[in-house]
Design a protein around this motif. Structure first.
Motif, PDB file in Angstrom:
ATOM      1  N   SER A  27       0.877  -1.367   0.120  1.00  0.00           N
ATOM      2  CA  SER A  27       0.174  -0.144  -0.304  1.00  0.00           C
ATOM      3  C   SER A  27       0.808   1.221  -0.087  1.00  0.00           C
ATOM      4  CB  SER A  27      -1.390  -0.156   0.907  1.00  0.00           C
ATOM      5  OG  SER A  27      -2.090  -1.063   1.470  1.00  0.00           O
ATOM      6  N   HIS A  28       1.874   0.928   0.435  1.00  0.00           N
ATOM      7  CA  HIS A  28       2.718   2.283   0.864  1.00  0.00           C
ATOM      8  C   HIS A  28       3.717   2.044   0.277  1.00  0.00           C
ATOM      9  CE1 HIS A  28      -0.586   4.534   3.328  1.00  0.00           C
ATOM     10  NE2 HIS A  28      -0.440   2.405   3.612  1.00  0.00           N
ATOM     11  N   ALA A  29       4.283   1.754  -0.916  1.00  0.00           N
ATOM     12  CA  ALA A  29       6.250   1.538  -1.540  1.00  0.00           C
ATOM     13  C   ALA A  29       6.991   1.137  -0.892  1.00  0.00           C
ATOM     14  CB  ALA A  29       5.372   2.000  -2.056  1.00  0.00           C
ATOM     15  N   LEU A  30       6.998   0.190   0.597  1.00  0.00           N
ATOM     16  CA  LEU A  30       8.198   0.194   0.984  1.00  0.00           C
ATOM     17  C   LEU A  30       8.910  -0.631   0.729  1.00  0.00           C
ATOM     18  CD1 LEU A  30       5.920  -0.205   4.128  1.00  0.00           C
ATOM     19  CD2 LEU A  30       7.021   1.941   3.376  1.00  0.00           C
ATOM     20  N   ASP A  31      10.410  -0.220   0.900  1.00  0.00           N
ATOM     21  CA  ASP A  31      11.313  -1.485   0.390  1.00  0.00           C
ATOM     22  C   ASP A  31      11.922  -2.001   1.508  1.00  0.00           C
ATOM     23  OD1 ASP A  31      11.907   0.869  -1.757  1.00  0.00           O
ATOM     24  OD2 ASP A  31      12.597   2.143  -0.271  1.00  0.00           O
ATOM     25  N   GLU A  32      11.574  -1.884   2.074  1.00  0.00           N
ATOM     26  CA  GLU A  32      12.035  -3.587   3.352  1.00  0.00           C
ATOM     27  C   GLU A  32      10.867  -3.498   4.399  1.00  0.00           C
ATOM     28  OE1 GLU A  32      15.852  -3.733   4.038  1.00  0.00           O
ATOM     29  OE2 GLU A  32      16.602  -4.389   2.195  1.00  0.00           O
ATOM     30  N   ILE A  33       9.971  -5.062   5.065  1.00  0.00           N
ATOM     31  CA  ILE A  33       9.929  -4.726   6.230  1.00  0.00           C
ATOM     32  C   ILE A  33      10.754  -5.403   7.214  1.00  0.00           C
ATOM     33  CG2 ILE A  33       7.937  -5.727   7.089  1.00  0.00           C
ATOM     34  CD1 ILE A  33       6.971  -3.671   5.325  1.00  0.00           C
ATOM     35  N   TRP A  34      11.157  -5.152   8.144  1.00  0.00           N
ATOM     36  CA  TRP A  34      12.211  -5.395   9.078  1.00  0.00           C
ATOM     37  C   TRP A  34      11.369  -6.008  10.746  1.00  0.00           C
ATOM     38  CZ3 TRP A  34      16.044  -1.505   9.709  1.00  0.00           C
ATOM     39  CH2 TRP A  34      16.818  -1.085   9.130  1.00  0.00           C
ATOM     40  N   PHE A  35      10.992  -7.432  11.003  1.00  0.00           N
ATOM     41  CA  PHE A  35      10.627  -7.742  11.956  1.00  0.00           C
ATOM     42  C   PHE A  35      11.654  -7.707  13.117  1.00  0.00           C
ATOM     43  CE2 PHE A  35       8.367  -9.740   8.167  1.00  0.00           C
ATOM     44  CZ  PHE A  35       6.659  -9.191   8.109  1.00  0.00           C
ATOM     45  N   MET A  36      10.638  -7.640  14.302  1.00  0.00           N
ATOM     46  CA  MET A  36      11.354  -7.586  15.246  1.00  0.00           C
ATOM     47  C   MET A  36      10.667  -7.648  16.687  1.00  0.00           C
ATOM     48  SD  MET A  36      13.041  -4.213  15.065  1.00  0.00           S
ATOM     49  CE  MET A  36      12.102  -2.990  16.089  1.00  0.00           C
ATOM     50  N   PRO A  37      10.981  -8.575  16.809  1.00  0.00           N
ATOM     51  CA  PRO A  37      10.368  -9.685  17.850  1.00  0.00           C
ATOM     52  C   PRO A  37      10.596  -8.852  19.744  1.00  0.00           C
ATOM     53  CG  PRO A  37      11.702 -11.670  16.420  1.00  0.00           C
ATOM     54  CD  PRO A  37      11.724  -9.940  15.936  1.00  0.00           C
ATOM     55  N   SER A  38       9.658  -8.921  19.988  1.00  0.00           N
ATOM     56  CA  SER A  38      10.038  -8.427  21.584  1.00  0.00           C
ATOM     57  C   SER A  38      10.907  -9.460  22.421  1.00  0.00           C
ATOM     58  CB  SER A  38       8.675  -8.386  22.077  1.00  0.00           C
ATOM     59  OG  SER A  38       7.158  -8.778  21.946  1.00  0.00           O
ATOM     60  N   HIS A  39      11.218  -8.636  23.153  1.00  0.00           N
ATOM     61  CA  HIS A  39      12.390  -9.056  24.589  1.00  0.00           C
ATOM     62  C   HIS A  39      11.052  -9.832  25.593  1.00  0.00           C
ATOM     63  CE1 HIS A  39      14.634 -10.081  28.156  1.00  0.00           C
ATOM     64  NE2 HIS A  39      14.981 -10.564  27.102  1.00  0.00           N
ATOM     65  N   VAL A  40      11.121  -8.871  26.014  1.00  0.00           N
ATOM     66  CA  VAL A  40       9.975  -8.812  26.891  1.00  0.00           C
ATOM     67  C   VAL A  40       8.399  -7.721  26.318  1.00  0.00           C
ATOM     68  CG1 VAL A  40       9.085  -8.548  29.431  1.00  0.00           C
ATOM     69  CG2 VAL A  40      11.498  -9.749  29.095  1.00  0.00           C
ATOM     70  N   PRO A  41       7.051  -8.083  26.237  1.00  0.00           N
ATOM     71  CA  PRO A  41       6.084  -7.379  25.645  1.00  0.00           C
ATOM     72  C   PRO A  41       4.859  -6.568  26.854  1.00  0.00           C
ATOM     73  CG  PRO A  41       5.790  -9.549  25.191  1.00  0.00           C
ATOM     74  CD  PRO A  41       7.044  -9.457  25.442  1.00  0.00           C
ATOM     75  N   PRO A  42       5.219  -5.488  27.026  1.00  0.00           N
ATOM     76  CA  PRO A  42       5.086  -4.852  28.129  1.00  0.00           C
ATOM     77  C   PRO A  42       3.769  -4.607  28.542  1.00  0.00           C
ATOM     78  CG  PRO A  42       5.648  -2.807  25.847  1.00  0.00           C
ATOM     79  CD  PRO A  42       5.681  -4.039  25.962  1.00  0.00           C
ATOM     80  N   HIS A  43       2.334  -5.394  27.444  1.00  0.00           N
ATOM     81  CA  HIS A  43       0.638  -5.510  27.460  1.00  0.00           C
ATOM     82  C   HIS A  43       1.074  -7.048  28.066  1.00  0.00           C
ATOM     83  CE1 HIS A  43       0.848  -1.323  28.623  1.00  0.00           C
ATOM     84  NE2 HIS A  43       1.536  -1.000  27.220  1.00  0.00           N
ATOM     85  N   LYS A  44       2.146  -7.724  27.728  1.00  0.00           N
ATOM     86  CA  LYS A  44       1.209  -9.541  27.934  1.00  0.00           C
ATOM     87  C   LYS A  44       2.059 -10.301  28.625  1.00  0.00           C
ATOM     88  CE  LYS A  44       0.173  -9.399  22.484  1.00  0.00           C
ATOM     89  NZ  LYS A  44       0.346 -10.078  21.154  1.00  0.00           N
ATOM     90  N   PRO A  45       1.376 -11.970  28.867  1.00  0.00           N
ATOM     91  CA  PRO A  45       1.975 -12.280  29.473  1.00  0.00           C
ATOM     92  C   PRO A  45       3.448 -12.584  28.866  1.00  0.00           C
ATOM     93  CG  PRO A  45       0.135 -13.429  29.131  1.00  0.00           C
ATOM     94  CD  PRO A  45      -0.025 -11.529  28.421  1.00  0.00           C
ATOM     95  N   GLU A  46       4.159 -13.196  30.119  1.00  0.00           N
ATOM     96  CA  GLU A  46       5.257 -13.823  29.506  1.00  0.00           C
ATOM     97  C   GLU A  46       4.928 -14.951  28.166  1.00  0.00           C
ATOM     98  OE1 GLU A  46       8.957 -16.675  31.472  1.00  0.00           O
ATOM     99  OE2 GLU A  46       7.783 -15.085  32.672  1.00  0.00           O
ATOM    100  N   ALA A  47       5.748 -15.404  27.209  1.00  0.00           N
ATOM    101  CA  ALA A  47       5.391 -15.998  26.051  1.00  0.00           C
ATOM    102  C   ALA A  47       5.781 -16.944  26.417  1.00  0.00           C
ATOM    103  CB  ALA A  47       6.223 -15.128  24.888  1.00  0.00           C
ATOM    104  N   GLY A  48       4.933 -18.334  25.532  1.00  0.00           N
ATOM    105  CA  GLY A  48       5.033 -19.436  25.354  1.00  0.00           C
ATOM    106  C   GLY A  48       6.650 -20.403  25.258  1.00  0.00           C
TER     107      GLY A  48
END
Length: 196
Positions: A27-48
């Motif tokens: 939609s916005h002609a972006l050149d790249e997408i960078w995916f960044m998994p969070s270390h500890v998300p601020p509003h979610k329980p601990e990851a599985g």
């Protein structure tokens, strides 16, 4: 370059994440997408899955897509992953790029509550990814935010990481909900109640 940032827990990454990223890129002609998994998300329980496992699953999901990259920057920074801390580091490392932060359209109304939102919108643009028929009223946002939010539309899919974890724990199929490479990683690692 125009870089889209896709942050999230990715516990696990699924087709909904990938569709949202592609909708924003297209939609916005972006050149790249960078995916960044969070270390500890601020509003979610601990990851599985551990941070390293979520990073590796994300890498497996996008490895065959040249415009997609995975950054472990939030793992490097440690602690709770706030967007402002991550972006300050990205601006420092890559002052030559223009950044667009991709979020679900349902999260757009929460932007005024984000940590240091004034600094964020002064230096980058948000892309809210919505579903067909989803009505977002940008004029409900404070004026300072209204022209810093773009919209992109993606196909209607109802997939969540929570539902995928539940299905896996019960031994149900998740085919076509997550990339095959991610499914192989999950089973090989015995994640979410699967048996290697």
């Amino acid at each position: 370059m125009k870089i889209g940032i896709m942050g999230g827990t990715f516990d696990p990454i699924h087709m909904g994440h990938l569709l949202a990223a592609e909708a924003a890129r297209d939609s916005h002609a972006l050149d790249e997408i960078w995916f960044m998994p969070s270390h500890v998300p601020p509003h979610k329980p601990e990851a599985g899955a551990t941070g390293q496992q979520r990073l590796e699953m994300t890498e497996a999901a996008v490895k065959d897509t040249p415009q997609y990259e995975v950054l472990g920057i939030e793992m490097e920074l440690g602690g709770v992953s706030y967007t402002i801390d991550t972006m300050r580091e990205l601006w420092r490392r890559h002052p030559e790029h223009e950044f667009f932060f991709i979020i679900g359209a349902d999260m757009v109304n929460y932007l005024p509550k984000w940590e240091e939102i004034e600094e964020l919108v002064s230096k980058m643009t948000f892309i809210g990814v919505g579903r067909p028929g989803f009505q977002l009223h940008l004029d409900d946002l404070p004026e300072t935010l209204q022209d810093r939010v773009l919209m992109a539309e993606m196909p209607l899919v109802d997939i969540s990481s929570t539902a995928i974890r539940r299905r896996l724990a019960k031994g149900h199929s998740v085919r076509f909900m997550i990339p095959d490479a991610v499914h192989h990683y999950i089973v090989r690692s015995g994640l979410y109640g699967t048996k290697p």
